[in-house]
Design a protein around this motif. Structure first.
Motif, PDB file in Angstrom:
ATOM      1  N   TRP A   1     -20.026  17.630 -30.515  1.00 42.74           N
ATOM      2  CA  TRP A   1     -21.004  17.158 -31.494  1.00 42.74           C
ATOM      3  C   TRP A   1     -21.373  15.708 -31.212  1.00 42.74           C
ATOM      4  N   TYR A   2     -22.665  15.408 -31.363  1.00 47.67           N
ATOM      5  CA  TYR A   2     -23.163  14.055 -31.140  1.00 47.67           C
ATOM      6  C   TYR A   2     -24.050  13.640 -32.316  1.00 47.67           C
ATOM      7  N   LEU A   3     -24.028  12.345 -32.604  1.00 50.96           N
ATOM      8  CA  LEU A   3     -24.884  11.763 -33.636  1.00 50.96           C
ATOM      9  C   LEU A   3     -25.919  10.869 -32.976  1.00 50.96           C
ATOM     10  N   VAL A   4     -27.172  11.087 -33.292  1.00 53.30           N
ATOM     11  CA  VAL A   4     -28.230  10.155 -32.891  1.00 53.30           C
ATOM     12  C   VAL A   4     -28.465   9.248 -34.098  1.00 53.30           C
ATOM     13  N   ALA A   5     -28.267   7.955 -33.884  1.00 50.23           N
ATOM     14  CA  ALA A   5     -28.331   7.001 -34.995  1.00 50.23           C
ATOM     15  C   ALA A   5     -29.114   5.766 -34.597  1.00 50.23           C
ATOM     16  N   GLU A   6     -29.724   5.148 -35.603  1.00 51.53           N
ATOM     17  CA  GLU A   6     -30.565   3.973 -35.401  1.00 51.53           C
ATOM     18  C   GLU A   6     -29.831   2.736 -35.911  1.00 51.53           C
ATOM     19  N   PRO A   7     -29.834   1.638 -35.162  1.00 57.75           N
ATOM     20  CA  PRO A   7     -29.190   0.416 -35.660  1.00 57.75           C
ATOM     21  C   PRO A   7     -29.960  -0.178 -36.842  1.00 57.75           C
ATOM     22  N   LEU A   8     -29.294  -0.994 -37.627  1.00 61.79           N
ATOM     23  CA  LEU A   8     -29.943  -1.607 -38.786  1.00 61.79           C
ATOM     24  C   LEU A   8     -31.117  -2.486 -38.365  1.00 61.79           C
ATOM     25  N   SER A   9     -31.073  -2.983 -37.127  1.00 59.89           N
ATOM     26  CA  SER A   9     -32.150  -3.829 -36.600  1.00 59.89           C
ATOM     27  C   SER A   9     -33.411  -3.032 -36.275  1.00 59.89           C
ATOM     28  N   ARG A  10     -33.292  -1.697 -36.349  1.00 57.13           N
ATOM     29  CA  ARG A  10     -34.396  -0.779 -36.038  1.00 57.13           C
ATOM     30  C   ARG A  10     -34.776  -0.804 -34.559  1.00 57.13           C
ATOM     31  N   LYS A  11     -33.840  -1.228 -33.716  1.00 52.40           N
ATOM     32  CA  LYS A  11     -34.092  -1.165 -32.276  1.00 52.40           C
ATOM     33  C   LYS A  11     -33.870   0.270 -31.802  1.00 52.40           C
ATOM     34  N   THR A  12     -33.768   0.461 -30.487  1.00 47.29           N
ATOM     35  CA  THR A  12     -33.670   1.805 -29.909  1.00 47.29           C
ATOM     36  C   THR A  12     -32.467   2.574 -30.438  1.00 47.29           C
ATOM     37  N   PRO A  13     -32.664   3.835 -30.870  1.00 49.85           N
ATOM     38  CA  PRO A  13     -31.529   4.661 -31.307  1.00 49.85           C
ATOM     39  C   PRO A  13     -30.571   4.932 -30.146  1.00 49.85           C
ATOM     40  N   SER A  14     -29.340   5.278 -30.482  1.00 49.10           N
ATOM     41  CA  SER A  14     -28.340   5.607 -29.476  1.00 49.10           C
ATOM     42  C   SER A  14     -27.641   6.897 -29.854  1.00 49.10           C
ATOM     43  N   VAL A  15     -26.909   7.442 -28.887  1.00 49.36           N
ATOM     44  CA  VAL A  15     -26.185   8.699 -29.087  1.00 49.36           C
ATOM     45  C   VAL A  15     -24.688   8.398 -29.127  1.00 49.36           C
ATOM     46  N   TYR A  16     -23.999   8.964 -30.124  1.00 52.71           N
ATOM     47  CA  TYR A  16     -22.575   8.711 -30.315  1.00 52.71           C
ATOM     48  C   TYR A  16     -21.816  10.039 -30.389  1.00 52.71           C
ATOM     49  N   ALA A  17     -20.741  10.164 -29.607  1.00 53.78           N
ATOM     50  CA  ALA A  17     -19.908  11.365 -29.642  1.00 53.78           C
ATOM     51  C   ALA A  17     -18.979  11.300 -30.849  1.00 53.78           C
TER      52      ALA A  17
ATOM     53  N   PHE B   1     -13.840  -0.978 -28.027  1.00 52.89           N
ATOM     54  CA  PHE B   1     -13.841  -0.465 -29.392  1.00 52.89           C
ATOM     55  C   PHE B   1     -14.735  -1.391 -30.204  1.00 52.89           C
ATOM     56  N   THR B   2     -15.727  -0.840 -30.869  1.00 51.23           N
ATOM     57  CA  THR B   2     -16.628  -1.669 -31.664  1.00 51.23           C
ATOM     58  C   THR B   2     -16.799  -1.056 -33.057  1.00 51.23           C
ATOM     59  N   HIS B   3     -17.122  -1.922 -34.009  1.00 57.41           N
ATOM     60  CA  HIS B   3     -17.423  -1.446 -35.358  1.00 57.41           C
ATOM     61  C   HIS B   3     -18.927  -1.266 -35.475  1.00 57.41           C
ATOM     62  N   GLN B   4     -19.364  -0.108 -35.959  1.00 57.46           N
ATOM     63  CA  GLN B   4     -20.779   0.211 -36.042  1.00 57.46           C
ATOM     64  C   GLN B   4     -21.197   0.482 -37.479  1.00 57.46           C
ATOM     65  N   GLN B   5     -22.363  -0.027 -37.853  1.00 56.73           N
ATOM     66  CA  GLN B   5     -23.016   0.401 -39.085  1.00 56.73           C
ATOM     67  C   GLN B   5     -24.409   0.852 -38.695  1.00 56.73           C
ATOM     68  N   LEU B   6     -24.698   2.124 -38.925  1.00 61.52           N
ATOM     69  CA  LEU B   6     -25.904   2.728 -38.380  1.00 61.52           C
ATOM     70  C   LEU B   6     -26.606   3.606 -39.410  1.00 61.52           C
ATOM     71  N   ILE B   7     -27.853   3.912 -39.107  1.00 60.91           N
ATOM     72  CA  ILE B   7     -28.644   4.833 -39.932  1.00 60.91           C
ATOM     73  C   ILE B   7     -28.607   6.194 -39.225  1.00 60.91           C
ATOM     74  N   PRO B   8     -27.918   7.184 -39.768  1.00 57.57           N
ATOM     75  CA  PRO B   8     -27.844   8.483 -39.090  1.00 57.57           C
ATOM     76  C   PRO B   8     -29.197   9.199 -39.104  1.00 57.57           C
ATOM     77  N   CYS B   9     -29.621   9.662 -37.935  1.00 59.18           N
ATOM     78  CA  CYS B   9     -30.916  10.351 -37.822  1.00 59.18           C
ATOM     79  C   CYS B   9     -30.740  11.870 -37.805  1.00 59.18           C
ATOM     80  N   PHE B  10     -29.949  12.365 -36.847  1.00 55.84           N
ATOM     81  CA  PHE B  10     -29.694  13.797 -36.776  1.00 55.84           C
ATOM     82  C   PHE B  10     -28.492  14.066 -35.876  1.00 55.84           C
ATOM     83  N   LEU B  11     -28.003  15.302 -35.927  1.00 55.20           N
ATOM     84  CA  LEU B  11     -26.838  15.717 -35.148  1.00 55.20           C
ATOM     85  C   LEU B  11     -27.264  16.706 -34.077  1.00 55.20           C
ATOM     86  N   LYS B  12     -26.527  16.709 -32.971  1.00 55.67           N
ATOM     87  CA  LYS B  12     -26.845  17.612 -31.859  1.00 55.67           C
ATOM     88  C   LYS B  12     -25.549  18.118 -31.235  1.00 55.67           C
TER      89      LYS B  12
END
Length: 295
Positions: free
Chosen positions: A159-175, A142-153
């Protein structure tokens, strides 16, 4: 009833392909469970303008026939968002009948996570980051996330969220179903300009975003499964390239992933990977590992 619901009704009605006069539209409308009064010409003109601005769907009036028709039906038919909206609209319009015959309608469990959609769309609209606690099944954490939401799929009714970390590294997919304690931040942030929703999953299967280049995969499908694969393609790039007695060969331009192999296994013994060799060997390895559990 809201204006957008009436506009969706008009779009759905005219998308059937037959031009209709306003009188005919009102005749159909009067039988709808959502009916709340006749649509007058002045109101219809406002709806027509709203449909053009909000949905980019143009409705043209033919003065000779005095009928209305959608001028760009192919644009709508090829747009998955419109298909999804109209599908949801159909379901909404059937609510009363569904409740009346609830014993005759068998449904799967509703997908979880939809309760987070409003917050995430608001974050995208307001261009702010979003915070939530996330349960990773793979990492068992279990982790706490603060992310920049890009789009939903959506994929497989989830439903999944594609979001970018604040560090601007590789985006990830979150259910969405694994999120909790979701909230908006006040930090104004927008996704990097190189993250494009229409191309991010290009060549990918499902929600697996692989970094490897796409390859041309050829599958041989046997028996009645051919018709099922035609009716419901395994991947958007599917093409039938060869036919024979009791079989067909389909090609796919795809990045092989866990979800891709899982989809092939769902076809049971009625599908065979022909090429490339590395995908065929990987499939062979998976099948051999499965077979070991039954000896």
């Amino acid at each position: 009833m809201s204006k957008i619901e009436k506009c969706l009704y008009i779009i759905e009605l005219l998308s059937r392909g037959k031009p209709l006069s306003l009188k005919e539209i009102n005749e159909h409308w009067s039988y709808s469970s959502l009916y709340d009064g006749e649509i007058i010409p002045k109101t219809f003109s406002r709806y027509k303008e709203y449909i053009s601005n909000a949905f980019a769907i143009d409705i043209e009036y033919n003065p000779q026939s005095r009928k209305y028709a959608i001028t760009n039906p192919d644009f709508m038919k090829n747009n998955t968002l419109y298909k999804y909206l109209l599908s949801a609209f159909h379901i909404q319009g059937l609510i009363e009948l569904t409740l009346k015959h609830k014993e005759q309608v068998l449904l799967e469990d509703a997908p979880s996570g939809v309760e987070h959609l409003h917050v995430l769309l608001e974050a995208i609209d307001r261009k702010v980051s979003v915070e939530f606690d996330y349960h990773s099944f793979n990492k068992k954490t279990f982790t706490h996330q603060q992310l920049i939401p890009c789009f939903l799929k959506t994929w497989e009714q989830r439903w999944y969220l594609v979001a970018e970390p604040l560090s601007r590294k590789t985006p990830s997919v979150y259910a969405l179903e694994r999120m909790s304690n979701i909230r908006l931040s006040e930090e104004k942030l927008i996704p990097s300009p190189d993250i494009h929703p229409q191309t991010y999953f290009e060549g990918c299967f499902g929600v697996n975003h692989e970094n490897c280049p796409p390859v041309l995969v050829k599958l041989k499908v046997y028996g009645s499964q051919v018709d099922y694969v035609k009716a419901r393609p395994i991947h958007a790039s599917q093409q039938e390239i060869e036919q024979g007695e009791g079989w067909s060969i389909f090609s796919y331009w795809v990045r092989p992933s866990y979800n891709f192999y899982q989809a092939l296994l769902w076809q049971r013994e009625k599908v065979e990977v022909l090429e490339p060799v590395e995908v065929r060997e990987e499939m062979k390895k998976i099948v051999e590992n499965i077979s070991k559990k039954y000896y």
